[in-house]
Design an enzyme around this catalytic site. Structure first.
Site, PDB file in Angstrom:
ATOM      1  N   THR A  99      53.844  60.336 127.215  1.00 45.52           N
ATOM      2  CA  THR A  99      52.663  60.894 127.583  1.00 45.52           C
ATOM      3  C   THR A  99      52.594  62.080 128.530  1.00 45.52           C
ATOM      4  O   THR A  99      51.551  62.697 129.065  1.00 45.52           O
ATOM      5  CB  THR A  99      51.697  59.644 127.772  1.00 45.52           C
ATOM      6  OG1 THR A  99      52.218  58.935 128.747  1.00 45.52           O
ATOM      7  CG2 THR A  99      51.167  59.113 126.618  1.00 45.52           C
ATOM      8  N   GLY A 100      53.637  62.308 129.206  1.00 44.64           N
ATOM      9  CA  GLY A 100      53.677  63.479 130.269  1.00 44.64           C
ATOM     10  C   GLY A 100      53.755  63.128 131.569  1.00 44.64           C
ATOM     11  O   GLY A 100      53.340  63.819 132.766  1.00 44.64           O
ATOM     12  N   THR A 121      56.438  62.168 133.401  1.00 45.05           N
ATOM     13  CA  THR A 121      57.433  63.025 134.268  1.00 45.05           C
ATOM     14  C   THR A 121      56.984  64.376 134.355  1.00 45.05           C
ATOM     15  O   THR A 121      57.043  65.026 135.394  1.00 45.05           O
ATOM     16  CB  THR A 121      58.677  63.067 133.598  1.00 45.05           C
ATOM     17  OG1 THR A 121      58.955  61.722 132.976  1.00 45.05           O
ATOM     18  CG2 THR A 121      59.948  63.563 134.223  1.00 45.05           C
ATOM     19  N   HIS A 165      57.502  46.438  97.706  1.00 48.35           N
ATOM     20  CA  HIS A 165      57.114  46.010  99.251  1.00 48.35           C
ATOM     21  C   HIS A 165      56.139  47.126  99.769  1.00 48.35           C
ATOM     22  O   HIS A 165      54.989  46.825 100.391  1.00 48.35           O
ATOM     23  CB  HIS A 165      58.331  46.132  99.961  1.00 48.35           C
ATOM     24  CG  HIS A 165      58.230  45.851 101.371  1.00 48.35           C
ATOM     25  ND1 HIS A 165      58.577  44.692 102.161  1.00 48.35           N
ATOM     26  CD2 HIS A 165      57.629  46.670 102.466  1.00 48.35           C
ATOM     27  CE1 HIS A 165      58.169  44.780 103.396  1.00 48.35           C
ATOM     28  NE2 HIS A 165      57.573  45.933 103.759  1.00 48.35           N
ATOM     29  N   GLU A 166      56.619  48.417  99.460  1.00 49.27           N
ATOM     30  CA  GLU A 166      55.595  49.805  99.701  1.00 49.27           C
ATOM     31  C   GLU A 166      54.522  49.665  99.102  1.00 49.27           C
ATOM     32  O   GLU A 166      53.256  49.744  99.563  1.00 49.27           O
ATOM     33  CB  GLU A 166      56.352  50.756 100.070  1.00 49.27           C
ATOM     34  CG  GLU A 166      57.651  51.127 100.679  1.00 49.27           C
ATOM     35  CD  GLU A 166      57.161  50.929 102.266  1.00 49.27           C
ATOM     36  OE1 GLU A 166      56.382  50.790 102.746  1.00 49.27           O
ATOM     37  OE2 GLU A 166      58.357  50.340 102.937  1.00 49.27           O
TER      38      GLU A 166
END
Ligand code: ADP
Ligand code: ZN
Length: 571
Positions: A188-189, A191, A407-408
């Site tokens: 999310t920024g 750093t 499944h999907e």
């Protein structure tokens, strides 16, 4: 130009010859000695001198036996080794006379030659100087390069002012925080913002990650912390960034006496260093973590990381800003609609948005297209979420394909029935390189809260893959393909009961979650709930069995269905 080259080359050659010569002279009477034998010699008092070189794998030792023999001994690389030697009355010296140095000298000569060359060739030396400054504060990131996060940015403005001019603040008796804590999901920024603070204040940026300290020898973490702060103090003003700070500052388990020595020492070193530097110097420590609630309270006390700033996932407006920012240097075709893209990227972090546009650019380049089109972004979308599709699918057996298809289809049908407000974007049975057998992409509405109904529906949708497998193939044929779904559903049900207080039975009471695991009553409650939700889901799919069959058949035939195909089939 040729003349220069000749002079430089011969200079390098001469120096290399001199150093190699010295090296050989030294090595004339060199023998190897094991570390245990060396320790024995220390104990006997027969070691006179130890010389360290830059090659940290070995050191050289001379004995007190009057001979000229040098012993080459493996270096244990322990922190207080030198102290140990000195305490035993051994002379310790450091010598730089080794191959590393020759390379060093040669490098200096080459660089110097390069500079002369450049200035002669009239390439301005200004460029070199500004390059160096950029490195100093990590490529001069500015606040402009952080899109969205408006609140967080405004909360760090005074910090930047403080680093620039600490006296202004101390003059009126203001005590600035020594530490900031950024918390929020990965990508999310955090750093980026820390780098921007350093960039805006024009000071060096030093960083390390808490995870570097995990599973290290006792004492090493602490000494790394100390040397990081030492470096920072030398440059007077600085931003020190510690990513994943939870790795060293995790809360201790409630009932556990077992202390983790290494972690405690590292944490203590950090706290000591933080209380050690002057309030008004202009050094700021920024820690980052994904989870605030697991941090040791000692870190959050005044004078430590006492300003905590949440950096959350971007909302739709921020996503648009981030997309625009990262699209600035990319040739986008006219059919790319930022509004629509921002809407379709709910729950994307800044890093995912950046990677979305980058993947799209790679797609475009692969196809030798001059522009990045909507189709490129579309493809990139799924790569970012699920990983790149596997291109060679010939090895996938028909039975596996059928299981994946049902499944999907189960997930898709359940979404359609239980969460009609979600937009089903795509369902595929093409496996991805990240290990997904296939996947469903449905985009939830961008809302602040989830209702009880939505939460339960989400859990049912997760369970619907397994439910479809059981319905069609029988209970003994269910597969491991649902493991990820089951994990997610389980953690949601615990939150449902224990965090959101939504279960009428347990009511608003929340049990503390302990490091050793969940309370037995809570486990029982969650197990019963999830099993009954599974039963509901199975019955729901069974009552729409025809649609399920149709969805699966189409998936087997076409591998990928778009949202509109799903709508058609379900209608
Ligand atoms: P974190 O430290 O929170 O895990 P990073 O700062 O490492 O996240 O973000 C990784 C990358 O994602 C950044 O280098 C940048 O390209 C992009 N990014 C993340 N958030 C933003 C943002 N708010 N604005 C612009 N780019 C962002
Ligand atoms: Zn699934």
């Amino acid at each position: 130009m040729k003349k220069y080259a000749v002079i430089i080359l011969s200079a390098i050659l001469i120096i290399v010859c001199i150093f190699t010569g010295l090296h050989f002279l030294n090595n004339d009477t060199e023998q190897e000695l094991g570390y245990p034998e060396f320790l024995e010699a220390v104990e006997n008092g027969s070691v006179g001198e130890v010389r360290f070189t830059r090659d940290s794998d070995f050191f050289y030792s001379r004995l007190n036996d009057g001979s000229e023999t040098t012993y080459k001994v493996p270096d244990p690389q322990k922190e207080d080794f030198i102290e140990f030697l000195l305490l035993n009355g051994i002379r310790v010296s450091h010598s730089d006379n080794n191959a590393g140095d020759i390379a060093g000298v040669a490098a200096v000569i080459i660089v110097a030659a390069g500079i002369i060359w450049r200035s002669r060739a009239d390439s301005s030396s200004k460029e070199l100087i500004s390059d160096a400054r950029k490195k100093k504060n990590s490529a001069n990131i500015t606040l402009d390069q952080v899109a969205g996060n408006t609140e967080a940015k405004s909360m760090v403005l005074d910090i930047i002012g403080f680093i620039r001019d600490p006296d202004k603040y101390s003059a009126v008796g203001a005590r600035m925080p020594k530490g900031l804590l950024f918390y929020g999901p990965p990508g999310t920024g955090k750093t980026l913002l820390a780098k921007a603070i350093a960039g805006e204040a024009d000071v060096p940026f030093y960083s390390m990650s808490g995870s570097d300290f995990v599973q290290m020898y006792v004492g090493v973490g602490a000494s790394r912390i100390r040397s990081l702060f030492k470096k920072a103090r030398k440059s007077e003003k600085a931003v020190i960034f510690i990513d994943e700070i939870d790795a060293i500052g995790k809360k201790r388990a409630r009932n556990s006496n077992a202390s983790n020595d290494e972690r405690d020492q590292t944490l203590n070193a950090l706290l000591t260093e933080m209380s050690g530097f002057n309030d008004s110097q202009g050094i700021i420590v920024i820690g980052a973590t994904n989870r605030l609630d697991t941090l040791d309270e000692a870190l959050l006390r005044p004078g430590r990381f006492d300003r905590q700033i949440e950096i959350g996932l971007p909302d739709v407006n921020s996503r648009k800003k981030i997309l625009r920012l990262h699209a600035a240097n990319k040739p986008l075709s006219e059919d790319v609609d930022f509004d629509a893209l921002a809407k379709a990227t709910v729950y994307f972090s800044g890093a995912m948005l950046e990677s979305l546009l980058n993947e799209a650019a790679i797609q475009a380049a692969n196809e030798k297209s001059r522009l990045i089109t909507r189709a490129h972004i579309d493809k990139a979308f799924y790569t970012v979420i699920a990983g790149a599709p596997i291109s060679d699918r010939s090895y996938i057996g028909e039975h596996d394909r059928r299981i994946t298809a049902y499944h999907e289809a189960g997930h898709a049908l359940a979404t359609r029935l239980l969460l009609p407000e979600n937009h089903i974007s795509r369902v595929t049975i093409i496996p991805s390189v990240k290990g997904a057998g296939g996947f469903n992409l449905s985009i939830p509405r961008d809302t602040l809260y989830q209702s009880q109904r939505q939460l339960l529906s989400n859990i049912k949708v997760l369970l619907a893959g397994r439910a479809a497998e059981e319905l069609v193939f029988g209970v003994q044929e269910i597969t491991t393909g649902a493991s990820n779904d089951i994990q997610k559903a389980s953690s949601l049900i615990v939150d449902y009961v224990n965090k959101y207080g939504m279960d009428p039975d347990m009511g608003l009471f929340s049990l503390p979650v302990q490091e050793e695991g969940l309370d037995a009553r809570l486990v029982e409650k969650c197990r019963a709930l999830i099993n009954s939700l599974y039963e509901d889901t199975r019955l729901l799919l069974d009552s729409h069995r025809e649609v399920l069959e149709e969805l699966a058949a189409r998936l087997l035939e076409r591998e990928t269905l778009e949202g509109s195909d799903i709508e058609d089939i379900c209608a």
